[in-house]
Design a protein around this motif. Structure first.
Motif, PDB file in Angstrom:
ATOM      1  N   LEU A  32      -2.405  12.203  -0.065  1.00 25.41           N
ATOM      2  CA  LEU A  32      -1.647  10.778  -0.103  1.00 25.41           C
ATOM      3  C   LEU A  32      -0.509  10.834   0.580  1.00 25.41           C
ATOM      4  O   LEU A  32      -0.147  10.042   1.329  1.00 25.41           O
ATOM      5  N   SER A  33       0.389  12.102   0.575  1.00 28.87           N
ATOM      6  CA  SER A  33       1.507  11.941   1.346  1.00 28.87           C
ATOM      7  C   SER A  33       1.469  12.037   2.773  1.00 28.87           C
ATOM      8  O   SER A  33       2.138  11.169   3.467  1.00 28.87           O
ATOM      9  N   GLU A  34       0.202  12.513   3.340  1.00 32.20           N
ATOM     10  CA  GLU A  34      -0.146  12.364   4.841  1.00 32.20           C
ATOM     11  C   GLU A  34      -0.500  11.001   5.006  1.00 32.20           C
ATOM     12  O   GLU A  34       0.129  10.447   6.014  1.00 32.20           O
ATOM     13  N   HIS A  35      -1.288  10.315   4.352  1.00 29.23           N
ATOM     14  CA  HIS A  35      -1.431   8.962   4.405  1.00 29.23           C
ATOM     15  C   HIS A  35      -0.122   7.858   4.318  1.00 29.23           C
ATOM     16  O   HIS A  35      -0.169   7.022   5.256  1.00 29.23           O
ATOM     17  N   ALA A  36       0.633   8.182   3.622  1.00 32.42           N
ATOM     18  CA  ALA A  36       1.999   7.432   3.249  1.00 32.42           C
ATOM     19  C   ALA A  36       2.638   7.701   4.612  1.00 32.42           C
ATOM     20  O   ALA A  36       3.272   6.675   5.051  1.00 32.42           O
ATOM     21  N   ALA A  37       2.715   8.863   5.158  1.00 37.20           N
ATOM     22  CA  ALA A  37       3.583   9.022   6.020  1.00 37.20           C
ATOM     23  C   ALA A  37       3.174   8.308   7.428  1.00 37.20           C
ATOM     24  O   ALA A  37       3.911   7.534   8.344  1.00 37.20           O
ATOM     25  N   GLU A  38       1.829   8.401   7.495  1.00 35.25           N
ATOM     26  CA  GLU A  38       1.215   7.780   8.604  1.00 35.25           C
ATOM     27  C   GLU A  38       1.402   6.080   8.371  1.00 35.25           C
ATOM     28  O   GLU A  38       1.552   5.327   9.417  1.00 35.25           O
ATOM     29  N   SER A  60       0.821  -1.056   0.042  1.00 27.08           N
ATOM     30  CA  SER A  60       0.149  -0.053   0.134  1.00 27.08           C
ATOM     31  C   SER A  60       0.715   1.360  -0.145  1.00 27.08           C
ATOM     32  O   SER A  60       0.560   2.285  -0.605  1.00 27.08           O
ATOM     33  N   LEU A  61       1.710   1.065   0.741  1.00 23.73           N
ATOM     34  CA  LEU A  61       2.817   2.416   0.648  1.00 23.73           C
ATOM     35  C   LEU A  61       3.494   2.574  -0.468  1.00 23.73           C
ATOM     36  O   LEU A  61       3.611   3.582  -0.880  1.00 23.73           O
ATOM     37  N   TYR A  62       3.981   1.518  -1.422  1.00 24.46           N
ATOM     38  CA  TYR A  62       4.461   1.474  -2.593  1.00 24.46           C
ATOM     39  C   TYR A  62       3.558   2.399  -3.443  1.00 24.46           C
ATOM     40  O   TYR A  62       3.802   3.079  -4.276  1.00 24.46           O
ATOM     41  N   LEU A  63       2.250   1.813  -3.486  1.00 27.75           N
ATOM     42  CA  LEU A  63       1.194   2.238  -4.289  1.00 27.75           C
ATOM     43  C   LEU A  63       1.029   3.674  -4.081  1.00 27.75           C
ATOM     44  O   LEU A  63       0.719   4.770  -4.984  1.00 27.75           O
ATOM     45  N   HIS A  64       0.868   4.149  -2.722  1.00 29.48           N
ATOM     46  CA  HIS A  64       0.741   5.531  -2.240  1.00 29.48           C
ATOM     47  C   HIS A  64       1.952   6.444  -3.170  1.00 29.48           C
ATOM     48  O   HIS A  64       1.470   7.445  -3.644  1.00 29.48           O
TER      49      HIS A  64
END
Length: 65
Positions: free
Chosen positions: A46-52, A10-14
Motif C-alpha cells: 500500500l505504501s508503494e501504491h501511495a507513493a506512486e 484514494s491517497l487518504y484512504l491508502h
C-alpha cells in the motif's frame, strides 16, 4: 481518468489503512509474528501504491498550471 480530488481521496484512504495495518502489526507481533509479517507486507505494498499515487497527483497538478 479520475479527477485530482478522487486521487487525493484514494491517497487518504491508502494512508489511513497503512496506519491501521502498522498499528495492528505492532500489537500482533508478540502473539502472532506470521500475521504481523503479513500485515507488514500488505502495508509495504500500500505504501508503494501511495507513493506512486502521490507522484501522479503532483504530475497532474503540474500539468494543470
Amino acid at each position: 481518468m479520475p479527477s485530482i480530488a478522487q486521487m487525493n481521496g484514494s491517497l487518504y484512504l491508502h494512508n489511513f489503512y497503512i496506519e491501521k495495518l502498522r498499528a495492528n502489526q505492532e500489537r500482533l507481533f508478540a502473539s502472532d509474528p506470521e500475521l504481523a509479517m503479513l500485515l507488514d507486507n500488505v502495508a509495504a505494498i500500500l505504501s508503494e501504491h501511495a507513493a506512486e499515487l502521490a507522484e501522479d497527483i503532483a504530475d497532474r497538478e503540474d500539468d494543470d498550471k
